[in-house]
Structures are given as structure tokens and as C-alpha cells.
Design a protein around this motif. Structure first.
Motif, PDB file in Angstrom:
ATOM      1  N   GLU A 129      -9.863  -5.565   4.338  1.00 52.40           N
ATOM      2  CA  GLU A 129      -8.946  -5.487   2.942  1.00 52.40           C
ATOM      3  C   GLU A 129      -8.062  -4.242   2.961  1.00 52.40           C
ATOM      4  OE1 GLU A 129      -8.232  -7.892   1.002  1.00 52.40           O
ATOM      5  OE2 GLU A 129      -9.404  -9.251   2.097  1.00 52.40           O
ATOM      6  N   GLY A 130      -8.370  -3.222   3.717  1.00 54.40           N
ATOM      7  CA  GLY A 130      -7.984  -1.696   3.939  1.00 54.40           C
ATOM      8  C   GLY A 130      -8.534  -1.191   2.944  1.00 54.40           C
ATOM      9  N   VAL A 131      -7.746  -0.019   2.364  1.00 57.27           N
ATOM     10  CA  VAL A 131      -8.110   0.950   1.310  1.00 57.27           C
ATOM     11  C   VAL A 131      -7.784   0.690  -0.190  1.00 57.27           C
ATOM     12  CG1 VAL A 131      -8.452   3.567   0.964  1.00 57.27           C
ATOM     13  CG2 VAL A 131      -8.366   2.631   3.365  1.00 57.27           C
ATOM     14  N   VAL A 132      -8.325   0.757  -1.026  1.00 57.51           N
ATOM     15  CA  VAL A 132      -8.114   0.378  -2.518  1.00 57.51           C
ATOM     16  C   VAL A 132      -8.236   2.017  -3.150  1.00 57.51           C
ATOM     17  CG1 VAL A 132      -8.533  -0.610  -4.628  1.00 57.51           C
ATOM     18  CG2 VAL A 132      -8.665  -1.913  -2.331  1.00 57.51           C
ATOM     19  N   PHE A 133      -7.258   2.231  -3.934  1.00 61.93           N
ATOM     20  CA  PHE A 133      -7.206   3.670  -4.656  1.00 61.93           C
ATOM     21  C   PHE A 133      -6.812   3.167  -5.921  1.00 61.93           C
ATOM     22  CE2 PHE A 133      -5.709   4.761  -0.361  1.00 61.93           C
ATOM     23  CZ  PHE A 133      -6.570   5.894   0.081  1.00 61.93           C
ATOM     24  N   SER A 134      -7.806   4.004  -6.928  1.00 61.49           N
ATOM     25  CA  SER A 134      -7.540   3.560  -8.361  1.00 61.49           C
ATOM     26  C   SER A 134      -6.626   4.376  -8.956  1.00 61.49           C
ATOM     27  CB  SER A 134      -8.833   3.553  -9.121  1.00 61.49           C
ATOM     28  OG  SER A 134      -9.970   2.833  -8.528  1.00 61.49           O
ATOM     29  N   HIS A 135      -6.434   5.622  -8.319  1.00 63.76           N
ATOM     30  CA  HIS A 135      -5.258   6.512  -8.826  1.00 63.76           C
ATOM     31  C   HIS A 135      -4.426   6.966  -7.740  1.00 63.76           C
ATOM     32  CE1 HIS A 135      -7.563   6.597 -12.684  1.00 63.76           C
ATOM     33  NE2 HIS A 135      -8.655   6.666 -11.929  1.00 63.76           N
ATOM     34  N   SER A 136      -3.649   7.984  -8.043  1.00 63.46           N
ATOM     35  CA  SER A 136      -2.716   8.561  -7.271  1.00 63.46           C
ATOM     36  C   SER A 136      -3.459   8.932  -5.948  1.00 63.46           C
ATOM     37  CB  SER A 136      -1.968   9.526  -7.703  1.00 63.46           C
ATOM     38  OG  SER A 136      -2.538  10.937  -7.912  1.00 63.46           O
ATOM     39  N   VAL A 137      -2.476   9.175  -4.684  1.00 67.65           N
ATOM     40  CA  VAL A 137      -2.923   9.463  -3.416  1.00 67.65           C
ATOM     41  C   VAL A 137      -1.858  10.582  -2.925  1.00 67.65           C
ATOM     42  CG1 VAL A 137      -3.453   8.833  -1.155  1.00 67.65           C
ATOM     43  CG2 VAL A 137      -3.965   7.303  -2.923  1.00 67.65           C
ATOM     44  N   ALA A 144       0.257   3.579  10.554  1.00 64.68           N
ATOM     45  CA  ALA A 144      -0.631   2.331  11.114  1.00 64.68           C
ATOM     46  C   ALA A 144      -0.893   2.660  12.532  1.00 64.68           C
ATOM     47  CB  ALA A 144       0.273   1.082  10.950  1.00 64.68           C
ATOM     48  N   GLU A 145      -2.036   1.860  13.129  1.00 61.10           N
ATOM     49  CA  GLU A 145      -2.471   1.989  14.425  1.00 61.10           C
ATOM     50  C   GLU A 145      -1.393   1.446  15.272  1.00 61.10           C
ATOM     51  OE1 GLU A 145      -5.228   2.936  15.923  1.00 61.10           O
ATOM     52  OE2 GLU A 145      -6.299   3.720  14.004  1.00 61.10           O
ATOM     53  N   PRO A 146      -1.367   1.703  16.492  1.00 66.84           N
ATOM     54  CA  PRO A 146      -0.335   1.170  17.568  1.00 66.84           C
ATOM     55  C   PRO A 146      -0.392  -0.311  17.447  1.00 66.84           C
ATOM     56  CG  PRO A 146      -1.350   3.084  18.604  1.00 66.84           C
ATOM     57  CD  PRO A 146      -2.106   2.678  17.281  1.00 66.84           C
ATOM     58  N   PHE A 147       0.955  -0.751  17.544  1.00 67.65           N
ATOM     59  CA  PHE A 147       1.168  -2.201  17.425  1.00 67.65           C
ATOM     60  C   PHE A 147       0.772  -3.201  16.209  1.00 67.65           C
ATOM     61  CE2 PHE A 147       0.791  -0.468  21.942  1.00 67.65           C
ATOM     62  CZ  PHE A 147       1.843  -0.830  22.397  1.00 67.65           C
ATOM     63  N   GLN A 148       0.480  -2.322  15.561  1.00 65.24           N
ATOM     64  CA  GLN A 148       0.050  -2.798  13.938  1.00 65.24           C
ATOM     65  C   GLN A 148       0.911  -2.582  13.012  1.00 65.24           C
ATOM     66  OE1 GLN A 148      -2.578  -4.755  13.934  1.00 65.24           O
ATOM     67  NE2 GLN A 148      -3.187  -4.653  15.874  1.00 65.24           N
ATOM     68  N   ASP A 149       1.072  -3.370  11.835  1.00 63.23           N
ATOM     69  CA  ASP A 149       2.119  -3.262  10.737  1.00 63.23           C
ATOM     70  C   ASP A 149       1.276  -2.178   9.851  1.00 63.23           C
ATOM     71  OD1 ASP A 149       3.636  -5.095  12.038  1.00 63.23           O
ATOM     72  OD2 ASP A 149       2.892  -6.733  10.963  1.00 63.23           O
ATOM     73  N   LEU A 150       2.257  -1.801   8.966  1.00 60.79           N
ATOM     74  CA  LEU A 150       1.609  -0.655   7.892  1.00 60.79           C
ATOM     75  C   LEU A 150       2.337  -1.373   6.539  1.00 60.79           C
ATOM     76  CD1 LEU A 150       0.390   1.705   6.661  1.00 60.79           C
ATOM     77  CD2 LEU A 150       2.682   2.796   7.071  1.00 60.79           C
ATOM     78  N   LYS A 151       1.212  -1.418   5.888  1.00 59.60           N
ATOM     79  CA  LYS A 151       1.523  -2.490   4.469  1.00 59.60           C
ATOM     80  C   LYS A 151       1.005  -1.534   3.140  1.00 59.60           C
ATOM     81  CE  LYS A 151       1.342  -6.946   2.386  1.00 59.60           C
ATOM     82  NZ  LYS A 151       0.761  -8.389   2.394  1.00 59.60           N
ATOM     83  N   LEU A 152       2.027  -1.079   2.372  1.00 60.54           N
ATOM     84  CA  LEU A 152       1.668  -0.499   1.085  1.00 60.54           C
ATOM     85  C   LEU A 152       1.890  -1.597   0.172  1.00 60.54           C
ATOM     86  CD1 LEU A 152       3.452   3.151   1.592  1.00 60.54           C
ATOM     87  CD2 LEU A 152       1.088   2.490   2.302  1.00 60.54           C
ATOM     88  N   GLU A 153       0.806  -1.681  -0.669  1.00 55.51           N
ATOM     89  CA  GLU A 153       1.050  -3.014  -1.849  1.00 55.51           C
ATOM     90  C   GLU A 153       0.369  -2.678  -3.087  1.00 55.51           C
ATOM     91  OE1 GLU A 153      -0.186  -7.954  -1.694  1.00 55.51           O
ATOM     92  OE2 GLU A 153      -1.117  -6.670  -0.243  1.00 55.51           O
ATOM     93  N   SER A 154       1.111  -3.148  -4.065  1.00 56.34           N
ATOM     94  CA  SER A 154       0.371  -3.144  -5.275  1.00 56.34           C
ATOM     95  C   SER A 154       0.510  -4.422  -6.090  1.00 56.34           C
ATOM     96  CB  SER A 154       1.210  -1.970  -6.243  1.00 56.34           C
ATOM     97  OG  SER A 154       0.429  -2.062  -7.521  1.00 56.34           O
ATOM     98  N   PRO A 155      -0.586  -5.255  -6.046  1.00 60.45           N
ATOM     99  CA  PRO A 155      -0.432  -6.837  -6.277  1.00 60.45           C
ATOM    100  C   PRO A 155      -0.162  -6.926  -7.724  1.00 60.45           C
ATOM    101  CG  PRO A 155      -2.473  -6.220  -4.965  1.00 60.45           C
ATOM    102  CD  PRO A 155      -1.806  -5.236  -5.132  1.00 60.45           C
ATOM    103  N   THR A 156      -0.515  -5.926  -8.664  1.00 58.86           N
ATOM    104  CA  THR A 156      -0.155  -6.426 -10.081  1.00 58.86           C
ATOM    105  C   THR A 156       0.451  -5.172 -10.826  1.00 58.86           C
ATOM    106  OG1 THR A 156      -2.358  -5.468 -10.668  1.00 58.86           O
ATOM    107  CG2 THR A 156      -2.143  -7.916 -10.206  1.00 58.86           C
ATOM    108  N   ARG A 157       0.801  -4.133 -10.224  1.00 56.08           N
ATOM    109  CA  ARG A 157       1.522  -2.829 -10.830  1.00 56.08           C
ATOM    110  C   ARG A 157       2.685  -2.538  -9.712  1.00 56.08           C
ATOM    111  NH1 ARG A 157      -0.975  -5.045 -14.592  1.00 56.08           N
ATOM    112  NH2 ARG A 157      -2.353  -4.189 -15.882  1.00 56.08           N
ATOM    113  N   THR A 158       2.874  -1.336 -10.303  1.00 56.86           N
ATOM    114  CA  THR A 158       4.231  -0.719  -9.690  1.00 56.86           C
ATOM    115  C   THR A 158       3.790   0.213  -8.451  1.00 56.86           C
ATOM    116  OG1 THR A 158       5.428  -0.666 -11.557  1.00 56.86           O
ATOM    117  CG2 THR A 158       6.141   0.716  -9.871  1.00 56.86           C
TER     118      THR A 158
END
Length: 260
Positions: A129-137, A144-158
């Protein structure tokens, strides 16, 4: 006879006390280096020592039926640090917690009331599930790791990316995709937004027509089947296509902006 017996018992007791004080008692031995314990030892009351060492060929084991707690106190007896190993959790209570490298020179992990710092060259998260941050980072590089996709996602917010001197998103050998459910905003308060590519494509742009939206009838201009279109813009910034002619047809099809 009784006096002689008492005197003999006193002599034996004195000799035992001397032996106990000089050599120890049972598994407890007194040596030049300190006190030595053989086998398993059990202490029913607090033990105060300066240093505890195991034999060179044996580990040091501290065992308890409940928790194992190590306390550190200052000169006034106040608790300054505590390490508790329980059946379910390991707790450390101190002003600053540090994990250092084998040579003791680098701080690999540290935590205090203000911040948590990770001093390793790479932070690896293996969870699905990756890393979940409740506040700012705050970070200077996300990769991302070599040959892997990097995904930044906020499912319900901005999802917001901010930097005082610019944000760079680079996909060296792959595609960059930004998707959202509502609006995608690219905003520059002082500079410009530059889109530089071999080809720029805008998909799903509506096609305007010369139709009066109030009467529903043609406004006097008809067009044949078109293969070439002109890109037009409304006052609110919306884009639409207008059939290309010798001159601009955006004004003719501007009724699109009224109901778009």
C-alpha cells in the motif's frame, strides 16, 4: 563443655563470614575484576551496579516473566531515560532516541519531540500500500525503484506540490500522467506555463456550430463535412473547435460560449 561449644561455633561462623566476604557465596564469586555470577541468577530486590558484562563466548540475557525495564537517573534520582521490553511492545522514554551505524559515527535514525530524522541514503518501504502521510511531507527528492512506477495519490482530497524555487517532475524513459476527477489547475503567479513537446494534443474538445441557442435554428451559416478545424477560446478560458475556413469562424460559432 557448653562454653567450649559456643566458642567453637563462633569460630566456625566467623570463618564462614570471612569466606563469604572474600570469595562470595554459592554462584556468586568475588574476583579482582568485580563480582562474578555462575549460571542463572535471580534477584528479588533492585540491583545497583556500574557495569554488567557477559563472558566473551556467551551472550548476556535479561529475562523476566513480565516486562524488562532499564532506567537511567540523574544525580537527584530523577528519571531521565527508560527502555521497557514488554510482551507486545518495546517502549523508549527519553529526550532523544538515536540509532547509529556500526562505527558510531553516523546517526541512522533519530526522534525527539520536534522531528524524526532518517540519516540513511535510501528509505525503502516494501508494503504493497506504500506510505500514508496524514500531513505535509518535506523532501528534496522522491524516486521510485528502477523499472517501477512512481505514483503520488490523494484518493479523497487534493494533492499539492509546492516549492519556493520550482517543482520538477521528470520521467526519463516513461510517460508522465496526471489525472483527477474534477479540475486540474496549472497556475503561475509571476512566470509562465510552458508546454514544450514534439507534438501537443488536446483530446475531447467540443465542436462549436453556428446555431442560435434561443431559437434552435441555424444562424445563416452552414458548413460542409469538416476535416480541419480552428481552435477557439471563450472569455472564461474554455476551448472549442470551429470549422476552418479562409477566415476565422470563431466569432460565428461563439454561441458555444453561452451554453458551454
Amino acid at each position: 563443655m557448653t562454653e567450649n561449644l559456643h566458642r567453637y561455633l563462633l569460630i566456625v561462623l566467623f570463618q564462614l563470614i570471612v569466606v563469604i566476604h572474600c570469595e562470595g557465596m554459592g554462584t556468586l564469586r568475588v574476583t579482582k575484576e568485580g563480582v562474578r555470577l555462575e549460571g542463572v541468577s535471580e534477584f528479588l530486590l533492585p540491583l545497583y551496579v556500574k557495569e554488567i558484562q557477559s563472558r566473551r563466548d556467551s551472550p548476556l540475557v535479561l529475562q523476566s516473566d513480565r516486562n524488562v525495564t532499564i532506567n537511567a537517573r540523574n544525580d537527584q534520582g530523577q528519571l531521565t531515560g527508560q527502555l521497557t521490553v514488554g510482551s507486545e511492545t518495546v517502549e523508549a522514554q527519553c529526550q532523544r532516541f538515536e540509532v547509529r551505524s556500526a562505527d558510531g559515527e553516523r546517526v541512522l535514525f533519530s526522534a525527539d519531540e520536534e522531528e524524526i530524522s532518517i540519516g540513511t541514503e535510501k528509505l525503502r518501504v516494501t508494503g504493497t500500500e506504500g506510505v500514508v502521510f496524514s500531513h505535509s511531507v518535506e523532501t528534496s527528492h522522491v524516486r521510485a525503484e528502477p523499472f517501477q512506477d512512481l505514483k503520488l495519490e490523494s484518493p479523497t482530497r487534493t494533492l499539492t506540490l509546492e516549492a519556493p524555487r520550482g517543482v520538477e517532475i521528470n520521467a526519463g524513459v516513461g510517460d508522465f500522467t496526471a489525472s483527477c476527477r474534477k479540475d486540474l489547475l496549472l497556475q503561475s503567479s509571476e512566470g509562465e506555463i510552458l508546454i514544450d513537446a514534439h507534438s501537443i494534443r488536446l483530446g475531447n474538445i467540443p465542436v462549436g456550430s453556428a446555431v442560435d441557442p434561443l431559437e434552435g435554428a441555424p444562424a445563416g451559416t452552414t458548413y460542409k463535412k469538416q476535416t480541419v478545424y480552428e481552435l477557439c477560446s471563450c472569455a472564461n478560458g474554455k476551448l472549442y473547435l470551429s470549422p476552418a475556413e479562409k477566415g476565422s469562424t470563431c466569432q460565428t460559432t461563439s454561441n458555444f460560449c453561452l451554453w458551454s
